[in-house]
Design an enzyme around this catalytic site. Structure first.
Site, PDB file in Angstrom:
ATOM      1  N   ARG A   1       0.862  -1.173   0.000  1.00 34.34           N
ATOM      2  CA  ARG A   1       0.000   0.000   0.000  1.00 34.34           C
ATOM      3  C   ARG A   1       0.905   1.232   0.000  1.00 34.34           C
ATOM      4  O   ARG A   1       2.115   1.144   0.178  1.00 34.34           O
ATOM      5  CB  ARG A   1      -1.000   0.007   1.155  1.00 34.34           C
ATOM      6  CG  ARG A   1      -0.633  -0.665   2.422  1.00 34.34           C
ATOM      7  CD  ARG A   1       0.273   0.095   3.337  1.00 34.34           C
ATOM      8  NE  ARG A   1       0.074   1.513   3.380  1.00 34.34           N
ATOM      9  CZ  ARG A   1       1.053   2.379   3.548  1.00 34.34           C
ATOM     10  NH1 ARG A   1       2.307   1.955   3.657  1.00 34.34           N
ATOM     11  NH2 ARG A   1       0.819   3.666   3.609  1.00 34.34           N
ATOM     12  N   GLY A   2       0.255   2.378  -0.214  1.00 38.90           N
ATOM     13  CA  GLY A   2       1.004   3.596  -0.461  1.00 38.90           C
ATOM     14  C   GLY A   2       1.121   3.785  -1.959  1.00 38.90           C
ATOM     15  O   GLY A   2       1.515   2.852  -2.684  1.00 38.90           O
ATOM     16  N   ALA A   3       0.745   4.974  -2.448  1.00 40.29           N
ATOM     17  CA  ALA A   3       0.625   5.174  -3.891  1.00 40.29           C
ATOM     18  C   ALA A   3       1.864   4.773  -4.680  1.00 40.29           C
ATOM     19  O   ALA A   3       1.772   4.037  -5.670  1.00 40.29           O
ATOM     20  CB  ALA A   3       0.237   6.627  -4.184  1.00 40.29           C
TER      21      ALA A   3
ATOM     22  N   ARG B   1      -7.445  -1.178  -7.240  1.00 38.25           N
ATOM     23  CA  ARG B   1      -7.893  -0.078  -6.378  1.00 38.25           C
ATOM     24  C   ARG B   1      -8.110   1.154  -7.256  1.00 38.25           C
ATOM     25  O   ARG B   1      -7.320   1.385  -8.183  1.00 38.25           O
ATOM     26  CB  ARG B   1      -6.883   0.233  -5.262  1.00 38.25           C
ATOM     27  CG  ARG B   1      -6.676  -0.919  -4.287  1.00 38.25           C
ATOM     28  CD  ARG B   1      -5.853  -0.491  -3.085  1.00 38.25           C
ATOM     29  NE  ARG B   1      -6.594   0.400  -2.196  1.00 38.25           N
ATOM     30  CZ  ARG B   1      -6.043   1.010  -1.145  1.00 38.25           C
ATOM     31  NH1 ARG B   1      -4.761   0.847  -0.878  1.00 38.25           N
ATOM     32  NH2 ARG B   1      -6.777   1.796  -0.373  1.00 38.25           N
TER      33      ARG B   1
ATOM     34  N   GLN C   1      -2.754   2.629   9.826  1.00 32.87           N
ATOM     35  CA  GLN C   1      -1.462   2.707   9.134  1.00 32.87           C
ATOM     36  C   GLN C   1      -0.456   3.568   9.889  1.00 32.87           C
ATOM     37  O   GLN C   1       0.751   3.314   9.845  1.00 32.87           O
ATOM     38  CB  GLN C   1      -1.647   3.261   7.720  1.00 32.87           C
ATOM     39  CG  GLN C   1      -2.428   2.357   6.781  1.00 32.87           C
ATOM     40  CD  GLN C   1      -3.891   2.750   6.721  1.00 32.87           C
ATOM     41  OE1 GLN C   1      -4.477   3.213   7.702  1.00 32.87           O
ATOM     42  NE2 GLN C   1      -4.517   2.575   5.562  1.00 32.87           N
TER      43      GLN C   1
ATOM     44  N   ASP D   1      -2.593  10.376  -2.669  1.00 42.37           N
ATOM     45  CA  ASP D   1      -2.827   9.343  -3.674  1.00 42.37           C
ATOM     46  C   ASP D   1      -3.212   9.938  -5.021  1.00 42.37           C
ATOM     47  O   ASP D   1      -3.091   9.277  -6.045  1.00 42.37           O
ATOM     48  CB  ASP D   1      -3.922   8.387  -3.200  1.00 42.37           C
ATOM     49  CG  ASP D   1      -3.428   7.512  -2.062  1.00 42.37           C
ATOM     50  OD1 ASP D   1      -3.034   6.370  -2.333  1.00 42.37           O
ATOM     51  OD2 ASP D   1      -3.398   7.982  -0.909  1.00 42.37           O
TER      52      ASP D   1
ATOM     53  N   ASN E   1      -6.327  11.887  -0.143  1.00 39.45           N
ATOM     54  CA  ASN E   1      -5.398  11.155   0.712  1.00 39.45           C
ATOM     55  C   ASN E   1      -6.216  10.311   1.688  1.00 39.45           C
ATOM     56  O   ASN E   1      -7.448  10.357   1.696  1.00 39.45           O
ATOM     57  CB  ASN E   1      -4.461  12.122   1.455  1.00 39.45           C
ATOM     58  CG  ASN E   1      -3.273  11.399   2.078  1.00 39.45           C
ATOM     59  OD1 ASN E   1      -2.611  10.603   1.413  1.00 39.45           O
ATOM     60  ND2 ASN E   1      -2.999  11.668   3.336  1.00 39.45           N
ATOM     61  N   LYS E   2      -5.533   9.554   2.518  1.00 37.96           N
ATOM     62  CA  LYS E   2      -6.200   8.649   3.448  1.00 37.96           C
ATOM     63  C   LYS E   2      -7.274   9.382   4.246  1.00 37.96           C
ATOM     64  O   LYS E   2      -7.112  10.532   4.645  1.00 37.96           O
ATOM     65  CB  LYS E   2      -5.160   8.043   4.390  1.00 37.96           C
ATOM     66  CG  LYS E   2      -5.709   7.021   5.373  1.00 37.96           C
ATOM     67  CD  LYS E   2      -6.461   5.888   4.683  1.00 37.96           C
ATOM     68  CE  LYS E   2      -5.623   5.145   3.680  1.00 37.96           C
ATOM     69  NZ  LYS E   2      -6.398   4.088   2.983  1.00 37.96           N
TER      70      LYS E   2
END
Length: 347
Positions: free
Chosen positions: A51-53, A94, A201, A242, A252-253
């Site tokens: 995970r993480g762009a 995703r 996270q 992202d 973003n998250k």
């Protein structure tokens, strides 16, 4: 897919397989997955094992190679058709992180440039491009960190949200890059890491990696951010992203928007670390960014324990959009930009 346990980077190509650090198992266990098919890459992205762009983009590029390396194609044209089919499949993993689509498009563009070369040469070019994407990401993250560091001073308190760190990239992270560079220079930045509900996270990943690096980090609950700001402990907020829309809105998250509102209310600068691969000038505003919705169980069950009543309705968006008006600056590898000027970031 096989697993092993060792200290490991988040994404690594070794031999003829992709190795991924299973980030759903951190910080209690360090498990490395050996990935050998495009389907396994899709599942790893979907289920947040990677995970993480930037890391998603890297994994997708390698997944594209895994998806085509054994396929038979009569000629370059047939190979490209198969490549596009595999890319379309991986793109469904995703919807929000634009790096996923950017990486797949970059590999496809490389194969277009190769022309009518033999299929074996084209397959090798896919892997070569995936390796280049990862190699360049480490350089990009360090440059973003250097640019962010010009906005900071020794001794400052910095709040961050989610994990825009080394675990989400090839190295350094995006929003965390200045923390690593500051340590190299002998600075002492005091980092406050939001836990980042619902899958934590910040607690599981950011707190873990910064602690391992010997960086001064304090974990807080998401709903403590306002008090920490009011107490004067935070002089800047730095988050990752992202996707950045053409008008400077940033996805973003989930929870990032709330942090931005709090920062503005307390007169604290709010910086977004964004590699060029996260900037989507084809998307006019944040309203057009697709927001992924995650399973209800991420909220109704925490750490394996049910915490909500059976049958309760759940809304679980994985991301929110912070309007450009709440953003002080967007920091890329090409410089520091006001949100409304983000179109100038790309050469």
């Amino acid at each position: 897919m096989t697993t092993s346990s060792e200290v490991f980077a988040p994404v690594k190509w070794e031999g003829d397989a992709l190795l991924l650090l299973d980030q759903t198992r951190l910080p209690v266990e360090t498990i490395v997955l050996t990935i050998e098919t495009a389907e396994e890459v899709w599942a790893a992205i979907r289920h947040l094992q990677v995970r993480g762009a930037p890391a998603i983009g890297m994994a997708a590029a390698y997944g594209l190679y895994l998806g085509i390396r054994q396929l038979e194609a009569a000629d370059a044209g047939a190979f490209r058709e198969l490549l596009h089919q595999r890319a379309d499949y991986l793109a469904t993993a995703r919807p929000t992180a634009v790096n996923l689509f950017w990486a797949l498009d970059r590999v496809k563009a490389r194969i277009d440039q190769e022309g009518e070369k033999p299929v074996d040469v084209l397959k090798a070019a896919v892997l070569d491009e995936a390796l280049a994407i990862q190699r360049e990401d480490a350089e990009v993250c360090r440059t973003i960190g250097e640019n962010l560091l010009t906005l900071l001073n020794d001794g400052m308190g910095i709040l961050t949200h989610c994990n825009p760190g080394a675990l989400a990239t090839a190295a350094y992270g995006t929003a965390t890059a200045p923390f690593y560079l500051a340590k190299e220079r002998g600075w002492n930045l005091k980092v406050y890491a939001d836990e980042t509900r619902p899958v934590l996270q910040g607690a599981r990943l950011t707190a873990y990696e910064l602690q391992q690096a010997g960086i001064d980090v304090t974990l807080i609950c998401d709903n403590m951010a306002a008090m920490v700001m009011a107490q004067g402990k935070v002089q800047a907020v730095i988050v990752g992203t992202d996707r950045v829309a053409a008008n400077g809105d940033v996805a973003n998250k989930i929870g990032t928007y709330g942090v931005a509102v709090l920062a503005k209310a307390h007169g604290i600068p709010f910086y977004v670390a964004a590699p060029l691969s996260s900037i989507d000038l084809e998307t006019a505003t944040g309203a057009e960014i697709p927001i992924e919705e995650r399973p209800a169980e991420e909220i109704t069950h925490g750490l394996g324990k049910q915490v909500a009543p059976d049958g309760i309705q759940v809304y679980n968006p994985a991301f929110d959009v912070t309007p450009a008006a709440y953003i002080t600056a967007i920091v890329t590898e090409t410089g520091i930009f006001k949100p409304e000027e983000i179109g100038k970031a790309k050469p």
